[in-house]
Design a protein around this motif. Structure first.
Motif, PDB file in Angstrom:
ATOM      1  N   GLU A 196       0.840  -1.209   0.000  1.00  0.00           N
ATOM      2  CA  GLU A 196       0.000   0.000   0.000  1.00  0.00           C
ATOM      3  C   GLU A 196       0.872   1.255   0.000  1.00  0.00           C
ATOM      4  O   GLU A 196       0.577   2.231  -0.709  1.00  0.00           O
ATOM      5  N   PHE A 197       1.950   1.239   0.766  1.00  0.00           N
ATOM      6  CA  PHE A 197       2.849   2.395   0.795  1.00  0.00           C
ATOM      7  C   PHE A 197       3.690   2.475  -0.478  1.00  0.00           C
ATOM      8  O   PHE A 197       4.025   3.570  -0.941  1.00  0.00           O
ATOM      9  N   VAL A 198       4.027   1.325  -1.042  1.00  0.00           N
ATOM     10  CA  VAL A 198       4.736   1.310  -2.330  1.00  0.00           C
ATOM     11  C   VAL A 198       3.898   2.015  -3.391  1.00  0.00           C
ATOM     12  O   VAL A 198       4.402   2.842  -4.159  1.00  0.00           O
ATOM     13  N   GLU A 199       2.625   1.693  -3.424  1.00  0.00           N
ATOM     14  CA  GLU A 199       1.740   2.324  -4.409  1.00  0.00           C
ATOM     15  C   GLU A 199       1.622   3.819  -4.171  1.00  0.00           C
ATOM     16  O   GLU A 199       1.576   4.618  -5.123  1.00  0.00           O
ATOM     17  N   GLU A 200       1.600   4.219  -2.921  1.00  0.00           N
ATOM     18  CA  GLU A 200       1.572   5.653  -2.588  1.00  0.00           C
ATOM     19  C   GLU A 200       2.842   6.344  -3.083  1.00  0.00           C
ATOM     20  O   GLU A 200       2.793   7.447  -3.660  1.00  0.00           O
ATOM     21  N   ILE A 201       3.984   5.703  -2.872  1.00  0.00           N
ATOM     22  CA  ILE A 201       5.263   6.273  -3.301  1.00  0.00           C
ATOM     23  C   ILE A 201       5.326   6.392  -4.816  1.00  0.00           C
ATOM     24  O   ILE A 201       5.726   7.430  -5.369  1.00  0.00           O
ATOM     25  N   ILE A 202       4.920   5.332  -5.507  1.00  0.00           N
ATOM     26  CA  ILE A 202       4.972   5.338  -6.976  1.00  0.00           C
ATOM     27  C   ILE A 202       4.025   6.393  -7.537  1.00  0.00           C
ATOM     28  O   ILE A 202       4.360   7.106  -8.490  1.00  0.00           O
ATOM     29  N   ALA A 203       2.837   6.520  -6.935  1.00  0.00           N
ATOM     30  CA  ALA A 203       1.870   7.530  -7.402  1.00  0.00           C
ATOM     31  C   ALA A 203       2.425   8.940  -7.260  1.00  0.00           C
ATOM     32  O   ALA A 203       2.073   9.843  -8.036  1.00  0.00           O
ATOM     33  N   ALA A 204       3.315   9.128  -6.281  1.00  0.00           N
ATOM     34  CA  ALA A 204       3.923  10.443  -6.063  1.00  0.00           C
ATOM     35  C   ALA A 204       5.186  10.652  -6.905  1.00  0.00           C
ATOM     36  O   ALA A 204       5.842  11.679  -6.773  1.00  0.00           O
ATOM     37  N   GLY A 205       5.517   9.660  -7.740  1.00  0.00           N
ATOM     38  CA  GLY A 205       6.678   9.801  -8.613  1.00  0.00           C
ATOM     39  C   GLY A 205       7.942   9.154  -8.098  1.00  0.00           C
ATOM     40  O   GLY A 205       9.011   9.312  -8.700  1.00  0.00           O
ATOM     41  N   GLY A 206       7.861   8.396  -6.994  1.00  0.00           N
ATOM     42  CA  GLY A 206       9.039   7.755  -6.433  1.00  0.00           C
ATOM     43  C   GLY A 206       9.217   6.332  -6.922  1.00  0.00           C
ATOM     44  O   GLY A 206       8.456   5.828  -7.742  1.00  0.00           O
ATOM     45  N   GLU A 207      10.224   5.676  -6.384  1.00  0.00           N
ATOM     46  CA  GLU A 207      10.566   4.307  -6.770  1.00  0.00           C
ATOM     47  C   GLU A 207      10.592   3.453  -5.502  1.00  0.00           C
ATOM     48  O   GLU A 207      11.298   3.778  -4.543  1.00  0.00           O
ATOM     49  N   ALA A 208       9.832   2.367  -5.499  1.00  0.00           N
ATOM     50  CA  ALA A 208       9.757   1.534  -4.298  1.00  0.00           C
ATOM     51  C   ALA A 208       9.293   0.133  -4.644  1.00  0.00           C
ATOM     52  O   ALA A 208       8.609  -0.080  -5.657  1.00  0.00           O
ATOM     53  N   ILE A 209       9.672  -0.803  -3.786  1.00  0.00           N
ATOM     54  CA  ILE A 209       9.204  -2.177  -3.886  1.00  0.00           C
ATOM     55  C   ILE A 209       8.890  -2.684  -2.480  1.00  0.00           C
ATOM     56  O   ILE A 209       9.432  -2.179  -1.492  1.00  0.00           O
ATOM     57  N   ALA A 210       8.024  -3.685  -2.390  1.00  0.00           N
ATOM     58  CA  ALA A 210       7.733  -4.367  -1.131  1.00  0.00           C
ATOM     59  C   ALA A 210       8.417  -5.724  -1.166  1.00  0.00           C
ATOM     60  O   ALA A 210       8.319  -6.447  -2.162  1.00  0.00           O
ATOM     61  N   VAL A 211       9.108  -6.062  -0.084  1.00  0.00           N
ATOM     62  CA  VAL A 211       9.890  -7.291  -0.029  1.00  0.00           C
ATOM     63  C   VAL A 211       9.547  -8.049   1.249  1.00  0.00           C
ATOM     64  O   VAL A 211       9.539  -7.457   2.334  1.00  0.00           O
TER      65      VAL A 211
END
Length: 266
Positions: free
Chosen positions: A49-64
């Motif tokens: 859920e936080f990964v999707e928030e980060i990506i929507a804001a233009g960032g780069e993230a993954i959940a592991v």
């Protein structure tokens, strides 16, 4: 030529305990600052859920997936994060939970569980990633402690013992890493409003808080928010090379009392 090269443009981050609270807030903040972020936790769906928030804001993230009590899980988490984002430049060790109890009433297993999660988990994570940082002559490893390590209180014996161990580990790490270019830092939060500790029953919570009041630990009812700790962690890891924030204590500010008007009696 400067004594210390600057930070590389790309500084991937792993947050252990990235599914909620301080870890999630730190991941969001560091991603907003331009860091690729891996959120490691057992609850991968919450991290996502936080990964999707980060990506929507233009960032780069993954959940592991990450179980901090399992050395194999730690290795697999780091391997996956580095395969996706590149070599980890920053690691924040904040995974954990809390279960209170009087030390003479807790079972051996309950006490050991707190030590395994908070102390041994931090050590395993540190041991797995820091040699890579030493080889590159740079990196930040941030240990998350608690103010109970410095000021233990009733019902928190196991947690306080584990966090005191984390603080000793961080101190030794700083000594052993001196001259390597790798920085080991410690954040010591005060009472913080997170999901940790909200799963115990009302009777347990009441007994704990009553004893805290008896010994003068509950000075006021204000709590820190996760964003306050995220700000401290972000400040630590973005400090220019050649500087080192070794210990940062963050406490909730007390409520502001009304200023007496002139002529009023106290």
């Amino acid at each position: 030529m400067p004594r210390y090269p600057g930070h590389p443009d790309r500084r991937p981050v792993l947050i252990a305990g990235g599914s909620s609270g301080i870890g999630a807030a730190t991941g969001v903040m560091l991603a907003a600052a331009g860091h690729p972020v891996a959120l490691g936790a057992r609850r991968v769906e919450k991290s996502q859920e936080f990964v999707e928030e980060i990506i929507a804001a233009g960032g780069e993230a993954i959940a592991v997936p990450l179980d901090i009590t399992d050395a194999t899980s730690i290795d697999e988490c780091i391997t996956k994060a580095e395969a996706e984002l590149g070599a980890l430049e920053v690691v924040v060790s904040g995974a954990g939970d809390l279960w209170p109890g009087r030390t003479f009433e807790m079972s051996d297993e309950e006490f050991a569980n707190q030590v395994t999660i908070h102390l041994l988990g931090a050590q395993r994570l540190y041991r797995r990633i820091v040699p890579e940082m030493i080889d590159r002559r740079r990196g930040d490893f941030v240990f998350i402690s608690s103010d109970v390590a410095a000021d233990p209180r009733p019902h928190m014996g196991a947690y306080a013992a584990a966090k005191a161990g984390v603080e000793a580990l961080a101190l030794v790490a700083r000594q052993e890493l001196e001259g390597t270019g790798v920085r080991a830092s410690l954040v010591r939060p005060g009472q913080t409003m997170t999901g940790m500790g909200t799963n115990f029953d009302a009777e347990t919570a009441a007994a704990m808080l009553n004893d805290w009041v008896t010994f003068g630990f509950a000075r006021h009812g204000f709590f820190l928010k996760p964003v306050h700790l995220a700000t401290a962690i972000t400040t630590i890891v973005t400090m220019p090379r050649g500087s080192h924030m070794r210990l940062v204590e963050v406490e909730a500010e007390a409520p502001i009392v009304a200023k007496p008007r002139q002529g009023d009696t106290e």
